[in-house]
Design a protein around this motif. Structure first.
Motif, PDB file in Angstrom:
ATOM      1  N   MET A 254      15.258  15.863   0.912  1.00  0.00           N
ATOM      2  CA  MET A 254      15.232  15.118  -0.333  1.00  0.00           C
ATOM      3  C   MET A 254      13.917  15.369  -1.057  1.00  0.00           C
ATOM      4  SD  MET A 254      14.527  11.229   1.064  1.00  0.00           S
ATOM      5  CE  MET A 254      14.110  10.578  -0.555  1.00  0.00           C
ATOM      6  N   ASN A 255      13.948  15.166  -2.367  1.00  0.00           N
ATOM      7  CA  ASN A 255      12.726  15.199  -3.160  1.00  0.00           C
ATOM      8  C   ASN A 255      12.043  13.836  -3.083  1.00  0.00           C
ATOM      9  OD1 ASN A 255      13.149  17.857  -4.025  1.00  0.00           O
ATOM     10  ND2 ASN A 255      14.453  17.166  -5.710  1.00  0.00           N
ATOM     11  N   PRO A 256      10.738  13.771  -3.282  1.00  0.00           N
ATOM     12  CA  PRO A 256      10.062  12.465  -3.208  1.00  0.00           C
ATOM     13  C   PRO A 256      10.370  11.557  -4.392  1.00  0.00           C
ATOM     14  CG  PRO A 256       8.495  14.187  -3.777  1.00  0.00           C
ATOM     15  CD  PRO A 256       9.785  14.876  -3.462  1.00  0.00           C
ATOM     16  N   CYS A 257      10.890  12.104  -5.486  1.00  0.00           N
ATOM     17  CA  CYS A 257      11.249  11.291  -6.645  1.00  0.00           C
ATOM     18  C   CYS A 257      12.177  12.115  -7.527  1.00  0.00           C
ATOM     19  CB  CYS A 257      10.003  10.861  -7.425  1.00  0.00           C
ATOM     20  SG  CYS A 257       9.098  12.245  -8.142  1.00  0.00           S
ATOM     21  N   LEU A 258      12.559  11.576  -8.663  1.00  0.00           N
ATOM     22  CA  LEU A 258      13.493  12.280  -9.541  1.00  0.00           C
ATOM     23  C   LEU A 258      12.897  13.571 -10.095  1.00  0.00           C
ATOM     24  CD1 LEU A 258      14.996   9.244 -11.487  1.00  0.00           C
ATOM     25  CD2 LEU A 258      16.182  10.715  -9.848  1.00  0.00           C
ATOM     26  N   CYS A 259      11.620  13.545 -10.462  1.00  0.00           N
ATOM     27  CA  CYS A 259      10.997  14.771 -10.982  1.00  0.00           C
ATOM     28  C   CYS A 259      10.569  15.701  -9.863  1.00  0.00           C
ATOM     29  CB  CYS A 259       9.817  14.444 -11.883  1.00  0.00           C
ATOM     30  SG  CYS A 259       8.329  13.888 -11.005  1.00  0.00           S
ATOM     31  N   GLY A 260      10.420  15.171  -8.662  1.00  0.00           N
ATOM     32  CA  GLY A 260      10.128  16.000  -7.507  1.00  0.00           C
ATOM     33  C   GLY A 260       8.675  16.121  -7.135  1.00  0.00           C
ATOM     34  N   TYR A 261       7.744  15.440  -7.836  1.00  0.00           N
ATOM     35  CA  TYR A 261       6.327  15.676  -7.586  1.00  0.00           C
ATOM     36  C   TYR A 261       5.541  14.404  -7.291  1.00  0.00           C
ATOM     37  CZ  TYR A 261       7.522  20.251  -9.329  1.00  0.00           C
ATOM     38  OH  TYR A 261       8.118  21.479  -9.483  1.00  0.00           O
ATOM     39  N   PHE A 262       6.221  13.362  -6.836  1.00  0.00           N
ATOM     40  CA  PHE A 262       5.532  12.147  -6.419  1.00  0.00           C
ATOM     41  C   PHE A 262       4.692  12.428  -5.160  1.00  0.00           C
ATOM     42  CE2 PHE A 262       5.845   8.512  -3.434  1.00  0.00           C
ATOM     43  CZ  PHE A 262       4.968   7.660  -4.064  1.00  0.00           C
ATOM     44  N   ASN A 263       3.417  12.042  -5.202  1.00  0.00           N
ATOM     45  CA  ASN A 263       2.504  12.194  -4.066  1.00  0.00           C
ATOM     46  C   ASN A 263       2.319  13.658  -3.665  1.00  0.00           C
ATOM     47  OD1 ASN A 263       0.727  11.121  -2.134  1.00  0.00           O
ATOM     48  ND2 ASN A 263       2.304  11.212  -0.547  1.00  0.00           N
ATOM     49  N   VAL A 264       2.358  14.573  -4.638  1.00  0.00           N
ATOM     50  CA  VAL A 264       2.158  15.997  -4.375  1.00  0.00           C
ATOM     51  C   VAL A 264       0.785  16.386  -4.917  1.00  0.00           C
ATOM     52  CG1 VAL A 264       2.964  18.341  -4.814  1.00  0.00           C
ATOM     53  CG2 VAL A 264       4.615  16.493  -4.445  1.00  0.00           C
ATOM     54  N   PRO A 265      -0.105  16.875  -4.079  1.00  0.00           N
ATOM     55  CA  PRO A 265      -1.447  17.240  -4.563  1.00  0.00           C
ATOM     56  C   PRO A 265      -1.363  18.313  -5.647  1.00  0.00           C
ATOM     57  CG  PRO A 265      -1.382  17.185  -2.155  1.00  0.00           C
ATOM     58  CD  PRO A 265       0.031  17.056  -2.624  1.00  0.00           C
ATOM     59  N   GLY A 266      -2.137  18.109  -6.712  1.00  0.00           N
ATOM     60  CA  GLY A 266      -2.202  19.086  -7.781  1.00  0.00           C
ATOM     61  C   GLY A 266      -1.111  18.980  -8.812  1.00  0.00           C
ATOM     62  N   ARG A 267      -0.139  18.066  -8.623  1.00  0.00           N
ATOM     63  CA  ARG A 267       0.928  17.879  -9.598  1.00  0.00           C
ATOM     64  C   ARG A 267       0.990  16.414 -10.013  1.00  0.00           C
ATOM     65  NH1 ARG A 267       4.420  22.301  -9.991  1.00  0.00           N
ATOM     66  NH2 ARG A 267       5.130  21.131 -11.816  1.00  0.00           N
TER      67      ARG A 267
END
Length: 544
Positions: free
Chosen positions: A350-363
């Motif tokens: 799964m992705n961490p959220c709908l946009c896919g960048y929750f809690n992702v360093p640098g995003r």
């Protein structure tokens, strides 16, 4: 004039012996089939009469009644056409009835008498062996499949005339003999995907190795392009080979659905099923009008991969809870109760959220806080509780992607370690029927085999209090730590085994989502790099 022939009707993945009673009586010419037949069985009378006529048999102008007993079991498919045709000939006194009592028959007839392949031949052969019959007479295309059952004769027929000539003694058939080196029994028709294709992600590879060693469920949560699907599809390549009994169970399921290939009699590779997120609950666990196995049973002794887990309908995901615990699915319908096996490794992504960048360093995540919570709430807590390993994946760093000529650990390296760990488990559970790996260990055996060191037990106690884990999570952490001990050859659960097992449960922690949303990334124990190999050795660059 009455004759009896035996065949089989499918009930789940087993066959029930069905007696085809054929009666010829005076009256207007009429052919009737009774005994709860479905559409294809009712239409068989037309094909049977045409096949007999085109094979040169002259039937008397009488009333023909075929009864398929027991009458309270639904009869499906075209497998009854060969036994019905032979019963009609015996009732017409064109052949003796005695040879028909020694075999179970199954086959679909073409209008010119050729015998076509059918579904469920393997369960039919098992029913013949268990019922004390001499053997089975089946289409030649299904003979290799039936020959997997020891102790019975397999008569392969291509034409109705061949079957009649054998039963009348005019031209005997040679029983089909299984060749162990035949293409139908060879293991693996295509090379599995290799772990060396995946750059970086050494901690996720270690977690998948741990999952394969003990048969544990896995959830990978991470941004798009971090390798979740790529890693999951390479998991079957590091699993140990199926035993013959396991392969036979899987083959029965695929035989019932007619999914065996033309040149495949035995399923040797562990199944990997990846249904789309639009699947229904009946398609996933089984059911429907014919109560057929679903994707869950098709992945028996293999991997069920659910990509984009939150996109599955909630009612579809919730039906997984009981089968994941018991290893079987019970389908109750108005006319029948059927149980299908489904001992699977669940791997979800799964992705961490709908946009896919929750809690992702640098995003930067573009989702509002409440939308992140709503997205994660699509996967219920009770389902997460049944998943042993819940990890976050990180984007692959550039120095991993740009490597030239540096070696990544191949699947054979992981598989050798996994097979050694599984061998320890087979010896451990040798007196426990139905238990083959740590994930299948019942609670009554937990305290007998999961013996942590004092420091390991203290760490587990602290983790339970800090992260608010459930009693089920406690038991699964112990099993996971035991799998890690088996991988490293420890006689008991050491501190590093327990730390790794605790660190493998990230997403279902009490404060994980809240801390990530409001307070930044929480401090990770991340003991992978410390305890991945004994002594901190890094055999491959991808491990560092």
């Amino acid at each position: 004039m009455l004759a009896r022939v035996r065949s089989g009707a499918l009930m789940g993945i087993d066959a029930v012996v069905v007696e085809c009673e054929v009666d010829m009586a005076l009256g207007l010419p009429y052919f009737n089939v009774v005994g709860l037949p479905e559409g294809a069985v009712r239409e068989s009378k037309v094909r049977v009469v045409s096949a007999l006529k085109n094979c040169g048999f002259e039937l008397p102008s009488k009333r023909i009644t075929v009864n398929l007993a027991p009458a309270d079991i639904r009869k499906e498919g075209a497998a009854f056409e060969l036994p019905i045709a032979l019963g009609v000939l015996a009732a017409a006194r064109l052949m003796e009835e005695e040879p028909l009592s020694r075999y179970l028959f199954g086959g679909e007839l073409a209008l010119d008498g050729w015998v076509k392949p059918i579904k469920g031949v393997l369960p039919l052969a098992v029913a013949a062996r268990d019922g004390g019959y001499e053997g089975v007479m089946v289409p030649a295309a299904n003979a290799a499949e039936a020959s997997l059952v020891e102790g019975i004769q397999v008569l392969a027929v291509q034409h109705l005339r061949e079957a009649v000539d054998h039963l009348t003694g005019e031209k005997l058939l040679t029983p089909f003999m299984r060749e162990n080196g035949s293409p139908a029994l060879l293991r693996g028709r295509q090379a599995p995907l290799d772990m060396s294709d995946v750059r970086g992600q050494g901690d996720i590879k270690t977690a998948l190795e741990l999952a394969a060693a003990g048969g544990h469920n896995v959830l990978l949560c991470g941004p798009p392009g971090s390798g979740k699907t790529m890693l999951a599809r390479r998991l079957p390549g590091i699993l140990p080979a199926m035993t013959f009994d396991e392969a036979l169970e899987v083959t029965k399921i695929y035989s019932v659905l007619g999914l065996l290939g033309d040149d495949q009699a035995l399923m040797r590779e562990r199944p990997f099923r990846a249904p789309h997120h639009t699947i229904s609950d009946a398609g996933l666990v089984g059911g429907g009008p014919a109560t057929r196995p679903g994707e869950l049973s098709l992945a028996h002794h293999g991997v069920l991969f659910l990509d984009e887990l939150p996109e599955f309908r909630k009612n579809v995901l919730e039906v997984l809870r009981q089968p994941l615990e018991e290893g079987s699915i019970h389908l109750a319908r108005a006319t029948q109760h059927i149980t299908y096996p489904c001992r699977v490794m669940l791997v979800a992504a799964m992705n961490p959220c709908l946009c896919g960048y929750f809690n992702v360093p640098g995003r930067r995540c573009q989702c509002q806080e409440h939308r992140v919570f709503d997205y994660h709430s699509r996967v219920s807590g009770p389902l997460l509780d049944r998943i042993d390993i819940t990890l976050q994946t990180r984007p692959v760093e550039y120095h991993h992607i740009s490597r030239n000529g540096e070696e990544e650990p191949p699947s054979t390296y992981y598989r050798e370690r996994v097979e050694a760990a599984r061998e320890r488990q087979r010896f451990r559970y040798r007196d426990e029927p139905g238990v083959h790996c740590n994930a299948q260990m019942p609670v009554r055996l937990l305290h007998r085999y999961c013996k942590p060191s004092p420091l390991a037990e203290k760490n587990l106690q602290m983790a339970m209090h800090r992260f608010g884990l459930s009693a089920r999570a406690h038991d699964r952490i112990l099993k996971l730590a035991l799998s890690r001990a088996d991988l490293e050859g420890h006689d008991r659960i050491e501190d590093e085994d327990m730390l790794l097992a605790i660190d493998c449960r990230q997403i279902d922690r009490r404060d994980w989502l809240h801390a990530n949303t409001f307070g930044g990334p929480p401090p990770r124990q991340d003991v992978f790099s410390q305890v991945r190999r004994p002594g901190g050795n890094s055999r491959y660059p991808g491990d560092s």
